[in-house]
Design an enzyme around this catalytic site. Structure first.
Site, PDB file in Angstrom:
ATOM      1  N   LYS A  18       4.037  27.834 -14.516  1.00 25.55           N
ATOM      2  CA  LYS A  18       3.582  28.835 -13.492  1.00 25.55           C
ATOM      3  C   LYS A  18       2.711  28.346 -12.540  1.00 25.55           C
ATOM      4  CE  LYS A  18       0.967  32.004 -13.342  1.00 25.55           C
ATOM      5  NZ  LYS A  18      -0.320  32.861 -13.615  1.00 25.55           N
ATOM      6  N   LYS A  68      -9.377  40.865 -12.215  1.00 24.38           N
ATOM      7  CA  LYS A  68     -10.491  39.868 -12.647  1.00 24.38           C
ATOM      8  C   LYS A  68     -11.888  40.641 -12.547  1.00 24.38           C
ATOM      9  CE  LYS A  68      -7.964  35.839 -12.242  1.00 24.38           C
ATOM     10  NZ  LYS A  68      -7.762  35.181 -13.789  1.00 24.38           N
ATOM     11  N   ASP A  94      -0.144  36.236  -9.381  1.00 25.76           N
ATOM     12  CA  ASP A  94      -0.839  35.403 -10.708  1.00 25.76           C
ATOM     13  C   ASP A  94      -0.298  36.239 -11.620  1.00 25.76           C
ATOM     14  OD1 ASP A  94      -2.127  33.437 -11.779  1.00 25.76           O
ATOM     15  OD2 ASP A  94      -4.032  34.946 -12.043  1.00 25.76           O
ATOM     16  N   LYS A  99       2.850  34.909 -27.128  1.00 29.72           N
ATOM     17  CA  LYS A  99       1.729  35.627 -27.926  1.00 29.72           C
ATOM     18  C   LYS A  99       2.790  36.207 -28.988  1.00 29.72           C
ATOM     19  CE  LYS A  99      -1.341  36.173 -23.943  1.00 29.72           C
ATOM     20  NZ  LYS A  99      -2.644  35.494 -24.120  1.00 29.72           N
ATOM     21  N   HIS A 106       3.730  37.639 -16.007  1.00 29.52           N
ATOM     22  CA  HIS A 106       3.665  38.231 -17.289  1.00 29.52           C
ATOM     23  C   HIS A 106       3.491  39.467 -17.451  1.00 29.52           C
ATOM     24  CE1 HIS A 106       1.864  34.233 -17.476  1.00 29.52           C
ATOM     25  NE2 HIS A 106       0.483  34.565 -17.023  1.00 29.52           N
ATOM     26  N   LYS A 130     -12.080  42.640 -21.409  1.00 29.03           N
ATOM     27  CA  LYS A 130     -10.832  41.815 -21.547  1.00 29.03           C
ATOM     28  C   LYS A 130      -9.900  42.616 -22.414  1.00 29.03           C
ATOM     29  CE  LYS A 130      -8.967  37.296 -22.778  1.00 29.03           C
ATOM     30  NZ  LYS A 130      -7.757  37.106 -21.501  1.00 29.03           N
ATOM     31  N   GLU A 155      -9.198  41.352 -17.228  1.00 22.40           N
ATOM     32  CA  GLU A 155      -9.980  40.456 -17.523  1.00 22.40           C
ATOM     33  C   GLU A 155     -11.256  40.507 -17.007  1.00 22.40           C
ATOM     34  OE1 GLU A 155      -7.684  36.328 -17.111  1.00 22.40           O
ATOM     35  OE2 GLU A 155      -6.986  37.412 -15.501  1.00 22.40           O
ATOM     36  N   ASP A 161       6.428  30.987 -19.491  1.00 19.95           N
ATOM     37  CA  ASP A 161       5.421  32.420 -19.183  1.00 19.95           C
ATOM     38  C   ASP A 161       4.638  32.548 -20.534  1.00 19.95           C
ATOM     39  OD1 ASP A 161       4.312  35.012 -19.323  1.00 19.95           O
ATOM     40  OD2 ASP A 161       5.658  35.453 -17.559  1.00 19.95           O
ATOM     41  N   HIS A 162       3.698  32.036 -20.592  1.00 23.48           N
ATOM     42  CA  HIS A 162       2.640  32.011 -21.670  1.00 23.48           C
ATOM     43  C   HIS A 162       2.595  33.567 -22.435  1.00 23.48           C
ATOM     44  CE1 HIS A 162      -1.119  32.797 -19.791  1.00 23.48           C
ATOM     45  NE2 HIS A 162      -1.573  33.421 -20.788  1.00 23.48           N
ATOM     46  N   ARG A 167      -3.013  10.054 -12.382  1.00 21.63           N
ATOM     47  CA  ARG A 167      -3.482   8.978 -11.572  1.00 21.63           C
ATOM     48  C   ARG A 167      -4.732   8.228 -11.983  1.00 21.63           C
ATOM     49  NH1 ARG A 167      -3.587  12.202  -6.374  1.00 21.63           N
ATOM     50  NH2 ARG A 167      -4.316  13.419  -7.896  1.00 21.63           N
TER      51      ARG A 167
HETATM   52  N1  LIG Z   1      -5.418  25.458 -16.325  1.00 26.25           N
HETATM   53  C1  LIG Z   1      -4.711  26.712 -16.834  1.00 26.25           C
HETATM   54  O1  LIG Z   1      -5.391  27.745 -17.433  1.00 26.25           O
HETATM   55  C2  LIG Z   1      -3.440  27.166 -16.157  1.00 26.25           C
HETATM   56  C3  LIG Z   1      -2.632  26.229 -15.546  1.00 26.25           C
HETATM   57  N2  LIG Z   1      -1.420  26.572 -15.166  1.00 26.25           N
HETATM   58  C4  LIG Z   1      -0.514  25.635 -14.198  1.00 26.25           C
HETATM   59  O2  LIG Z   1      -0.394  24.360 -14.738  1.00 26.25           O
HETATM   60  C5  LIG Z   1      -0.330  23.610 -13.935  1.00 26.25           C
HETATM   61  C6  LIG Z   1      -1.615  22.525 -14.213  1.00 26.25           C
HETATM   62  O3  LIG Z   1      -2.746  23.226 -13.961  1.00 26.25           O
HETATM   63  P1  LIG Z   1      -3.980  22.625 -14.145  1.00 26.25           P
HETATM   64  O4  LIG Z   1      -4.074  21.630 -15.372  1.00 26.25           O
HETATM   65  O5  LIG Z   1      -4.942  23.680 -14.319  1.00 26.25           O
HETATM   66  O6  LIG Z   1      -4.584  21.625 -12.963  1.00 26.25           O
HETATM   67  P2  LIG Z   1      -5.475  20.375 -12.851  1.00 26.25           P
HETATM   68  O7  LIG Z   1      -5.903  20.411 -11.427  1.00 26.25           O
HETATM   69  O8  LIG Z   1      -6.565  20.521 -13.886  1.00 26.25           O
HETATM   70  O9  LIG Z   1      -4.600  19.242 -13.249  1.00 26.25           O
HETATM   71  C7  LIG Z   1      -3.618  18.822 -12.261  1.00 26.25           C
HETATM   72  C8  LIG Z   1      -2.942  17.550 -13.132  1.00 26.25           C
HETATM   73  O10 LIG Z   1      -2.033  16.922 -11.896  1.00 26.25           O
HETATM   74  C9  LIG Z   1      -2.382  15.692 -11.765  1.00 26.25           C
HETATM   75  N3  LIG Z   1      -1.735  15.104 -10.713  1.00 26.25           N
HETATM   76  C10 LIG Z   1      -2.071  15.407  -9.457  1.00 26.25           C
HETATM   77  N4  LIG Z   1      -1.507  14.811  -8.492  1.00 26.25           N
HETATM   78  C11 LIG Z   1      -0.628  13.734  -9.216  1.00 26.25           C
HETATM   79  C12 LIG Z   1       0.169  12.855  -8.800  1.00 26.25           C
HETATM   80  N5  LIG Z   1       0.553  12.459  -7.520  1.00 26.25           N
HETATM   81  N6  LIG Z   1       0.734  12.124  -9.934  1.00 26.25           N
HETATM   82  C13 LIG Z   1       0.775  12.530 -11.204  1.00 26.25           C
HETATM   83  N7  LIG Z   1      -0.311  13.295 -11.607  1.00 26.25           N
HETATM   84  C14 LIG Z   1      -0.895  13.904 -10.443  1.00 26.25           C
HETATM   85  C15 LIG Z   1      -3.835  15.483 -12.164  1.00 26.25           C
HETATM   86  O11 LIG Z   1      -3.843  14.007 -12.621  1.00 26.25           O
HETATM   87  P3  LIG Z   1      -4.685  12.830 -11.710  1.00 26.25           P
HETATM   88  O12 LIG Z   1      -5.877  13.767 -10.931  1.00 26.25           O
HETATM   89  O13 LIG Z   1      -5.273  12.014 -12.813  1.00 26.25           O
HETATM   90  O14 LIG Z   1      -3.524  12.389 -10.928  1.00 26.25           O
HETATM   91  C16 LIG Z   1      -4.024  16.539 -13.184  1.00 26.25           C
HETATM   92  O15 LIG Z   1      -3.754  15.795 -14.267  1.00 26.25           O
HETATM   93  C17 LIG Z   1      -0.471  24.374 -12.573  1.00 26.25           C
HETATM   94  O16 LIG Z   1       0.869  24.441 -12.224  1.00 26.25           O
HETATM   95  C18 LIG Z   1      -1.091  25.792 -12.760  1.00 26.25           C
HETATM   96  O17 LIG Z   1      -0.860  26.537 -12.079  1.00 26.25           O
HETATM   97  C19 LIG Z   1      -0.695  27.683 -15.773  1.00 26.25           C
HETATM   98  C20 LIG Z   1      -1.403  28.459 -16.590  1.00 26.25           C
HETATM   99  C21 LIG Z   1      -2.665  28.278 -16.885  1.00 26.25           C
HETATM  100  O1  LIG Z   2      -1.454  32.911 -16.246  1.00 29.34           O
HETATM  101  C1  LIG Z   2      -2.668  33.221 -16.222  1.00 29.34           C
HETATM  102  O2  LIG Z   2      -2.847  33.918 -17.275  1.00 29.34           O
HETATM  103  C2  LIG Z   2      -4.503  34.019 -17.479  1.00 29.34           C
HETATM  104  C3  LIG Z   2      -4.639  35.021 -18.302  1.00 29.34           C
HETATM  105  O3  LIG Z   2      -4.085  34.673 -19.670  1.00 29.34           O
HETATM  106  P1  LIG Z   2      -4.435  35.119 -21.088  1.00 29.34           P
HETATM  107  O4  LIG Z   2      -3.736  34.643 -21.871  1.00 29.34           O
HETATM  108  O5  LIG Z   2      -6.083  34.741 -21.070  1.00 29.34           O
HETATM  109  O6  LIG Z   2      -4.420  36.567 -20.915  1.00 29.34           O
HETATM  110  C4  LIG Z   2      -5.264  34.341 -16.016  1.00 29.34           C
HETATM  111  O7  LIG Z   2      -6.537  34.367 -16.439  1.00 29.34           O
HETATM  112  C5  LIG Z   2      -4.839  33.347 -14.955  1.00 29.34           C
HETATM  113  O8  LIG Z   2      -5.465  33.726 -13.824  1.00 29.34           O
HETATM  114  C6  LIG Z   2      -3.309  33.492 -14.716  1.00 29.34           C
HETATM  115  O9  LIG Z   2      -2.934  32.312 -14.011  1.00 29.34           O
END
Ligand SMILES: NC(=O)C1=CN([C@@H]2O[C@H](COP(=O)(O)OP(=O)(O)OC[C@H]3O[C@@H](n4cnc5c(N)ncnc54)[C@H](OP(=O)(O)O)[C@@H]3O)[C@@H](O)[C@H]2O)C=CC1
Ligand SMILES: O=C1O[C@H](COP(=O)(O)O)[C@@H](O)[C@H](O)[C@H]1O
Length: 507
Positions: A159, A356, A246, A193, A251, A361, A227, A188-189, A53
């Site tokens: 996830k 955590k 988590d 690895k 994982h 790590k 971690e 599942d990242h 958005r």
């Molecule tokens: N960040 C990480 O390290 C990790 C994240 N994840 C998973 O990845 C997913 C994303 O996480 P993350 O990037 O951290 O989250 P963020 O909060 O940083 O990003 C969320 C995104 O969703 C978008 N968004 C929210 N509402 C809407 C909407 N109504 N329409 C379209 N887009 C929308 C936001 O864009 P905008 O506000 O511009 O609309 C933004 O780009 C989650 O499921 C999280 O659990 C999994 C593993 C690791």
């Molecule tokens: O999915 C997740 O993984 C990270 C840890 O990932 P790693 O590749 O750095 O081991 C974790 O920090 C996070 O809480 C969890 O959502």
């Protein structure tokens, strides 16, 4: 994980990233795509479209992504300015995923690109958004006429996959009402690895370990994902999740499957996934009155951590973090003893822990072998039988060490532990791809081996639900074990394993 030795480039691909303006895309997805491009693995014809958005033009979006490349990518934008070649193939669509009327923008983009490229392309929708948005987006996508095309349309789901067994089942049912199972890539990242994929090579490309790889010779297995970081600004998410949801539900249970699975007959996606789901199916279900015997939780208190220099940094208690309730019962540490009730593993415990703000790590699997049946060595020498183990370091160290005993030189029969080591950095010159590079390439190539099938997710939730239910019923904030940041978790974790006569391997 391509089944061929040299991967071929995937066909023409249009990749839409819902959450293009978010953290995951910024830190992981775009850097992964950029590195695939530099390595020549991206399709000849491709376009990546971020969706969100937030107001961005294509140019301002690219500028933002370049900051992520410079900060987080394993290769930056070098003097040759490779970003200038990659970035024109990245664009942005400002739209709300909940607005069904806006989806024609996606349909229009697909038509335009396919016209440019002269035929149908792979179309991938990556859900890099909060889980509660996924059902609505998937439903809106299903109205696009091409979405049912199993041969070229895929949806990638991040996830957490559900919050518990019931919500995971509901999400699966919803996705399966719009897409076929082979179109759904549950990521599942950890499975991307290098060191995790190498578990398959270690076990099934060698005859060396397999004869020992069972309850007759393995005393126990430990799986640790420790971690040093805390919440990293994700308090809102983590408070609803906790360490068991988590890390262990996904994982660590997946790693356990890689250690415990039977040999696959091929590297077909379903063959590997069948073998893994067999393990999950065999994991002993924990009765409610057994939870306290086999599972421990903890939460970090206030303290100090080594900031990597001589200085020590104060860290707030979990309950004082942003987005966390002052009487929160969310665990930041969890340790569980699992048993796998099958022919191979009967009676061998699998000790799993994660947390955590721990001391290091380090993600490590230790396979501890049983003591030799008879020691002719003098008593003192025999004490070190515990050094008979295989230590598989997943990250940040990437090595495998076989620890055994050797005779100390000299006029003595004393034994000392010694190690043989395989180290990725010294054995190979190739750079290690990031997990998301491997996984994104697999999605583009249509290889689901490293992704979770619906039944795997379901079984994994079934395994952890008794623990989650029991913990949810224990609501007194004073009952939560608090551990010091920079430690290895609460004392109860040590007690859980010591009562069986063992110790955690903290290295
Ligand atoms: N960040 C990480 O390290 C990790 C994240 N994840 C998973 O990845 C997913 C994303 O996480 P993350 O990037 O951290 O989250 P963020 O909060 O940083 O990003 C969320 C995104 O969703 C978008 N968004 C929210 N509402 C809407 C909407 N109504 N329409 C379209 N887009 C929308 C936001 O864009 P905008 O506000 O511009 O609309 C933004 O780009 C989650 O499921 C999280 O659990 C999994 C593993 C690791
Ligand atoms: O999915 C997740 O993984 C990270 C840890 O990932 P790693 O590749 O750095 O081991 C974790 O920090 C996070 O809480 C969890 O959502």
């Amino acid at each position: 994980m391509t089944s061929s030795v040299t991967p071929t480039r995937p066909p023409a691909t249009l990749l839409f990233i819902f959450g293009g303006s978010g953290d995951l895309n910024f830190r992981k997805l775009t850097p992964a795509l950029y590195n695939l491009f530099l390595d020549g693995y991206m399709p000849e014809q491709f376009e990546v479209v971020g969706i969100g958005r937030t107001a961005y033009t294509d140019d301002s979006y690219r500028e933002r992504l370049l900051e992520g490349i410079d900060e987080f990518s394993r290769r930056k934008n070098g003097p040759e300015n490779q970003w200038a070649t990659f970035s024109p193939r990245v664009g942005y669509l400002q739209m709300d995923g909940g607005d069904a009327a806006a989806y024609h923008l996606i349909g229009d983009r697909v038509k335009a690109r396919e016209a440019d490229w002269g035929g149908p392309a792979n179309i991938i929708f990556y859900m890099s958004v909060a889980p509660q948005l996924v059902p609505g987006i998937a439903t809106n996508l299903s109205q696009l006429d091409f979405c049912g095309d199993k041969s070229r349309v895929r949806i990638v789901v991040e996830k957490p996959f559900g919050h518990d067994l019931q919500s995971a089942r509901e999400l699966n049912a919803l996705l399966l009402s719009h897409f076929a199972e082979e179109q759904i890539y549950r990521i599942d990242h950890y499975l991307g690895k290098e060191t995790v994929q190498n578990l398959l090579a270690l076990r099934f490309a060698n005859t060396l370990f397999e004869p020992l790889w069972n309850h007759n010779y393995v005393e126990y297995v430990q799986l640790t994902a420790a971690e040093t970081v805390g919440l990293e600004g994700r308090g809102g998410y983590y408070e609803q999740s906790g360490a068991l949801r988590d890390m262990i539900q996904n994982h660590l249970l997946q790693l356990l499957c890689m250690v415990a699975m039977e040999p696959p007959t091929s590297f077909e996606a379903d063959e590997i996934r069948n073998k893994k789901v067999d393990v999950l199916h065999a994991i002993r279900r924990i009765a409610p009155d057994q939870v306290d015997q086999v599972a421990v939780r903890g939460q970090y208190g206030a303290g100090e951590k080594d900031g990597g220099s001589a200085s020590r940094k104060p860290t707030p208690a979990y309950r004082d973090e942003e987005g966390v309730k002052p009487d929160s019962m969310t665990e930041t540490f969890a340790a569980v003893t699992f048993f796998c009730d099958n022919w191979r593993w009967e009676g061998t415990p699998f000790y799993v822990r994660t947390g955590k703000h721990l001391a290091e790590k380090s993600s490590v699997i230790t396979v501890q072998f049983r003591p030799a049946p008879h020691y002719a060595f003098p008593g003192a020498a025999a004490k070190s039988w515990q050094h008979n183990c295989l230590i598989i370091s997943i990250q940040p160290d990437m090595n495998i060490r076989l620890r055994f005993q050797a005779k100390r030189p000299g006029q003595t029969l004393a034994l000392d532990p010694v190690e043989m080591e395989f180290n990725y950095n010294t054995s190979f010159t190739e750079q290690q791809p990031e997990a998301y590079e491997t996984l994104l390439l697999d999605v583009m190539a249509g290889d689901a081996t490293l992704f979770m099938r619906a039944d795997q997710v379901d079984e994994a939730w079934q395994i952890v639900m008794p623990i989650l239910d029991q913990w949810a019923a224990q609501t007194d904030p004073a009952s939560m074990p608090i551990y010091e940041p920079g430690s290895w978790g609460p004392d109860q974790s040590t007690e859980m394993i010591e009562k069986n006569g063992f110790n955690w391997m903290n290295e």
